[in-house]
Design an enzyme around this catalytic site. Structure first.
Site, PDB file in Angstrom:
ATOM      1  N   ALA A  68       0.900  -1.323  -0.064  1.00  0.00           N
ATOM      2  CA  ALA A  68      -0.179   0.018  -0.007  1.00  0.00           C
ATOM      3  C   ALA A  68       0.878   1.116  -0.070  1.00  0.00           C
ATOM      4  O   ALA A  68       2.047   1.159   0.465  1.00  0.00           O
ATOM      5  CB  ALA A  68      -0.983   0.009   1.225  1.00  0.00           C
ATOM      6  N   ASP A  69       0.313   2.283  -0.381  1.00  0.00           N
ATOM      7  CA  ASP A  69       0.878   3.570  -0.327  1.00  0.00           C
ATOM      8  C   ASP A  69      -0.212   4.523  -0.143  1.00  0.00           C
ATOM      9  O   ASP A  69      -1.279   4.486  -0.495  1.00  0.00           O
ATOM     10  CB  ASP A  69       1.661   4.016  -1.735  1.00  0.00           C
ATOM     11  CG  ASP A  69       2.584   5.202  -1.667  1.00  0.00           C
ATOM     12  OD1 ASP A  69       3.653   5.011  -1.080  1.00  0.00           O
ATOM     13  OD2 ASP A  69       2.160   6.396  -1.861  1.00  0.00           O
TER      14      ASP A  69
END
Length: 195
Positions: A68-69
């Site tokens: 994720a970011d």
């Protein structure tokens, strides 16, 4: 049993993954997280989550990788992690009394099979005076957090409204992760989660 890997060193993401009741390993990806010129916030987090997942998946092709970011966006400006306490103060000062959007890209990958999504959430801050902001920044909670705050911590006292996924603001849209993991054939042992 398929091995599960979290492609992140974030303690918050580890905590959310632990709620699933599935053992997982951590492998921190080494990728360039610099934005590309002209890239929108949702394009940025989508690209980086895929890049992180692919980087780790190349080393563990038989495993399911979750990456994720997250970025905070206000008036078209992307606010990443503050470079200093002074930078953190400026970010919170800018966001106080305003609504901003948090974008989190999440990717689940196993070999060439990839599922990815961007989740956006609106967050509303109360008006804050400089003394309050200074005290918050001095707490250290803002360090290493996109937008210089942690919704699950002290910052919760000045967040008046959240429209969307709270877990996405923390850094991992867990609802989407569960759906993707089920698509990949991983069963979430709800009895362990709720025990």
């Amino acid at each position: 049993m398929t091995k599960l890997i979290l492609a992140s060193g974030s303690p918050r993401r580890k905590e959310f993954m632990s709620y699933l009741g599935i053992p997982f390993d951590v492998d921190i990806p080494n990728v360039d997280e610099s934005p590309v010129k002209g890239e929108s916030p949702d394009e940025l987090v989508h690209r980086l989550s895929r890049l992180k997942a692919d980087s780790v998946s190349q080393k563990h092709s038989d495993s399911v990788v979750v990456a994720a970011d997250t970025v905070v966006c206000f008036n078209g400006m992307i606010l990443g992690k503050p470079s200093s306490r002074e930078d953190a103060f400026k970010m919170i000062k800018m966001l106080q009394g305003q609504t901003h959007t948090v974008y989190t890209g999440v990717t689940v990958q196993k070999g060439s099979l990839v599922r990815s999504r961007v989740v956006s959430t609106e967050v509303v801050f109360d008006p804050l005076d400089d003394e309050f902001i200074s005290n918050y920044v001095a707490s250290g909670e803002c360090d290493d957090k996109a937008g210089a705050y942690a919704i699950q911590g002290i910052a919760s006292v000045f967040i008046s409204e959240v429209k969307g996924s709270v877990s996405s603001v923390v850094g991992l849209p867990i609802n989407e992760v569960v759906k993707f993991l089920r698509e990949f054939g991983l069963d979430i042992p709800i009895s362990k989660v709720c025990a």
